[in-house]
Write a protein that holds these residues in place. Structure first.
Motif, PDB file in Angstrom:
ATOM      1  N   ARG A  10       0.833  -1.196   0.000  1.00  0.00           N
ATOM      2  CA  ARG A  10       0.000   0.000   0.000  1.00  0.00           C
ATOM      3  C   ARG A  10       0.868   1.247   0.000  1.00  0.00           C
ATOM      4  N   GLY A  11       0.307   2.325  -0.489  1.00  0.00           N
ATOM      5  CA  GLY A  11       1.043   3.575  -0.496  1.00  0.00           C
ATOM      6  C   GLY A  11       0.137   4.710  -0.924  1.00  0.00           C
ATOM      7  N   ALA A  12       0.711   5.922  -0.972  1.00  0.00           N
ATOM      8  CA  ALA A  12      -0.038   7.081  -1.457  1.00  0.00           C
ATOM      9  C   ALA A  12       0.415   7.364  -2.883  1.00  0.00           C
ATOM     10  N   ASP A  54      -8.969  11.055  -2.168  1.00  0.00           N
ATOM     11  CA  ASP A  54      -9.130  12.422  -1.655  1.00  0.00           C
ATOM     12  C   ASP A  54      -9.765  13.256  -2.768  1.00  0.00           C
ATOM     13  N   ILE A 124      -4.857   6.489  -1.692  1.00  0.00           N
ATOM     14  CA  ILE A 124      -4.103   5.615  -0.798  1.00  0.00           C
ATOM     15  C   ILE A 124      -4.645   4.204  -0.978  1.00  0.00           C
ATOM     16  N   ILE A 277      -6.205   2.892   7.092  1.00  0.00           N
ATOM     17  CA  ILE A 277      -4.895   2.227   7.216  1.00  0.00           C
ATOM     18  C   ILE A 277      -4.647   1.696   8.633  1.00  0.00           C
TER      19      ILE A 277
ATOM     20  N   GLU B  32       2.240   1.514  11.705  1.00  0.00           N
ATOM     21  CA  GLU B  32       1.159   1.749  10.737  1.00  0.00           C
ATOM     22  C   GLU B  32       1.497   2.880   9.759  1.00  0.00           C
ATOM     23  N   ASP B  35       4.575   2.975   6.009  1.00  0.00           N
ATOM     24  CA  ASP B  35       4.423   2.887   4.551  1.00  0.00           C
ATOM     25  C   ASP B  35       4.343   4.278   3.917  1.00  0.00           C
ATOM     26  N   PHE B  36       4.131   5.288   4.730  1.00  0.00           N
ATOM     27  CA  PHE B  36       3.864   6.621   4.194  1.00  0.00           C
ATOM     28  C   PHE B  36       4.914   7.662   4.566  1.00  0.00           C
ATOM     29  N   ILE B 278      -5.767  11.818   6.634  1.00  0.00           N
ATOM     30  CA  ILE B 278      -6.018  12.234   5.256  1.00  0.00           C
ATOM     31  C   ILE B 278      -4.734  12.174   4.439  1.00  0.00           C
ATOM     32  N   PRO B 280      -1.153  10.794   5.382  1.00  0.00           N
ATOM     33  CA  PRO B 280      -0.330  10.200   6.439  1.00  0.00           C
ATOM     34  C   PRO B 280       1.128  10.681   6.474  1.00  0.00           C
TER      35      PRO B 280
END
Lengths: 316, 315
Positions: A10-12, A54, A124, A277, B32, B35-36, B278, B280
């Motif tokens: 997972r990621g943005a 978003d 995300i 998440i 958590e 990853d961001f 919103i 991370p």
């Protein structure tokens, strides 16, 4: 998809909008294109997984086009992301195309309708656990209520492509023909009892439609249609698996049917969520602890959204 | 110039690489978020609330979005002290930023028991005393709104925390937040964090029921930011400045500009909360933005910004 496959990281990511087509009065299909790391992450997505979009920066549609019942909430500033599952995922060269089916219900989805080719959106994902295929299954029964038909179309595609030994049959229901989230061909065949929705037929999957008011297909809840079909079917319980997505009341009934016939059943749950998440703890799903009377809260976003129906304590 | 800007801060004796934290309940137990963002790039990290025993938390719905904000009523859902020490501390131990554990309880004894157990843990820089949660029947805000109870719980915990920094998190909806702040400091608080969420309600007009299962929830997000800036400034002026007590300012911070407002108002450090849900990784952008602001304003040390609010309106 199967229990042995790995989950994408997972990621943005930023996705480009390539289409945003209205397919019904309130239904739209949003096409997103990922390149680079996003393309890689979303190429491996499981049916039933989801992503957080978003859309707070998208414009509102013109005031005169806003449905009256949404007029009060339309101007509300959107803060949180919104979770969506996928109706289709395809890869093309080094890009991944992800389609999302959505229904306009509030300020965020209202804004989504103005997204157009050339825009981009922050996403995300992929998040959560999708539908799994247990060993030894010969029949997969897909039971969809309303918008639940989205991820089950994606599942139909994956099952027919990767599990040729499994026969797939879909059941799709809504209150009325208008509220079935499919392209408009329905009008022509609304009075027919049995037909195959093109959305499932393209994967070679037979489908049955039910509407509460009888305006298309079976007259009554999709769970009655499903139960009736099961009664006539000769599918053996142990080689069958039920996959369901839709309102919780419907999932509750599907779980009861599955339990009575001792059929494996996976349900995709929906909860209000902030982060998606595993941080905010908003999306709690009450679950039984095996071999005890105790219950715990699991997270829809991380432990689900797909759960074994035997595990879930349904709230309706 | 950028290299010459010093954004490190001293916070109750701790040396922090920068003044940006992530706030309790919005960043889990750190893994958590990984990853961001690189959690180590933060100045500090505050875990979600830990209670003596595991808590299931409240029924759903637990959140609802509002105009520029959200209400939450999670109810201290957490794995409990034992599981935290066993499963989460080893992850937190690897972090180079300052780790604070937010501790909560229904009784003073519970707060003390959690604090005592954690006081010996190397991984932890300090404890944040949660006496301002609006979403539980017992404990939480019922402590934080009563000066005598603030005093009692703070001094009881202070006795067992040893060298760890004791930070007390204040409730915003009290007659005078400075009175509570003063009591907390007198009872041994080394730092103050403010503000926690505001108790609030959203009504479903179709059913005439509250949307949240808990009926009320804590309002957070951009909607509360101007109130938070005001309360930080008030506590800074009336309590913290003269006593040299640092404030961790929070409430609706999403951007570097938001963070800088809090610092100017008197916060020695700031915490990013709802925005983590919103975006991370936004704390990293905020750190970078603070640095850029300092360059633009010719401020060589971010410490010079703390409480630099110019209240002289005659110019």
């Amino acid at each position: 998809m199967s229990e042995k496959s790995s989950t994408a990281k997972r990621g943005a990511y930023l996705a480009a909008i390539c289409a945003n087509k209205q397919i019904g009065e309130r239904f739209y299909r949003l096409g997103l294109e990922f390149s680079g790391a996003g393309a890689e992450a979303f190429a491996k997505v499981q049916a039933g997984q989801f992503a957080q979009l978003d859309v707070s920066g998208a414009a509102l549609p013109p005031a005169e086009t806003i449905p009256e019942e949404l007029a009060d909430v339309a101007g509300r500033k959107v803060l949180l992301r919104r979770p969506f599952s996928f109706v289709d995922v395809t890869t093309k060269d080094d890009r991944t195309l992800v389609d999302i089916l959505y229904c306009v219900v509030g300020p965020a989805t209202l804004r989504m309708t103005t997204l157009a080719a050339g825009d981009s959106v922050s996403i995300i994902g992929p998040l959560g656990n999708g539908f799994r295929v247990p060993e030894g299954k010969k029949t997969a029964l897909l039971v969809a209520g309303g918008m639940g038909a989205g991820p089950l179309q994606h599942l139909a595609k994956i099952l027919t492509a990767d599990f040729p030994g499994i026969e797939v049959i879909a059941f799709a229901g809504a209150k009325t023909a208008e509220e079935l989230p499919f392209e408009r061909q329905l009008d022509k065949i609304a009075q027919q009892l049995e037909f195959s929705l093109p959305e499932f037929a393209k994967y070679g999957v037979q489908s049955l439609v039910a509407t509460d008011d009888g305006s298309a297909g079976f007259a009554g809840p999709v769970t009655d249609c499903f139960s009736e079909w099961l009664g006539k079917s000769d599918s053996a319980g142990e080689s069958t698996v039920i996959y369901s997505c839709g309102p919780e009341q419907m999932l509750t009934r599907v779980a009861e049917i599955a339990k009575a016939r001792n059929i494996d059943c996976q349900v995709s749950m929906e909860r209000r969520m902030a982060c998606g998440i595993g941080i905010c703890q908003s999306c709690a799903v009450e679950c039984r602890v095996a071999e005890s009377n105790e219950t715990i809260y699991k997270l829809c976003c991380e432990d689900g959204p797909v759960f074994d129906s035997k595990e879930v304590v349904f709230s309706s | 110039m950028e290299e010459k800007v010093d954004i490190s801060v001293e916070f109750a004796g701790l040396k922090l690489a920068n003044p940006v934290f992530t706030a309790s309940g919005t960043c889990g137990y750190a893994d958590e978020l990984s990853d961001f963002m690189d959690v180590n790039s933060l100045g500090g990290f505050v875990t979600k609330s830990i209670t003596l025993r595991p808590r299931k938390g409240n029924a759903t719905p637990r959140i609802v979005e509002t105009d520029s904000g959200m209400l939450n009523a999670i109810g201290w859902a957490n794995i409990g002290l034992d599981a935290f020490v066993e499963e989460k501390l080893p992850v937190l131990e690897k972090l180079s930023c300052a780790v604070f554990v937010n501790i909560a309880g229904e009784t003073i004894d519970e707060y003390v028991a959690v604090a005592e157990r954690l006081s010996g843990e190397q991984a932890i820089a300090g404890l944040e005393l949660n006496i301002s949660c609006p979403n539980v029947e017992l404990g939480g805000i019922s402590f934080g709104t009563d000066p005598s109870q603030v005093s009692e719980v703070t001094s009881a915990v202070k006795k067992v925390v040893g060298e760890k920094v004791l930070m007390v998190k204040l409730a915003p909806a009290v007659t005078d937040v400075s009175v509570i702040a003063q009591v907390a400091v007198d009872a041994g608080a080394d730092a103050l964090s403010l503000i926690n969420t505001f108790t609030a309600m959203v009504v479903d007009i179709e059913t005439r029921k509250p949307v949240l299962a808990n009926k009320t929830g804590g309002l957070s997000g951009p909607a509360i930011k101007p109130i938070a800036v005001h309360l930080v400034n008030k506590v800074y002026n009336e309590v913290a400045k003269s006593l040299g007590i640092p404030i961790l300012g929070m409430g609706g911070i999403r951007t570097a500009s938001d963070a800088i407002e809090f610092i100017i108002a008197g916060a020695s450090a700031v915490a990013v909360g709802t925005a983590n849900f919103i975006e991370p990784g936004c704390a990293v952008k905020i750190i970078d933005g603070i640095k850029k602001y300092c360059v633009r304003k010719n401020i060589s040390n971010v410490k010079d910004l703390v409480g630099s609010l110019d209240q002289d309106l005659t110019e």
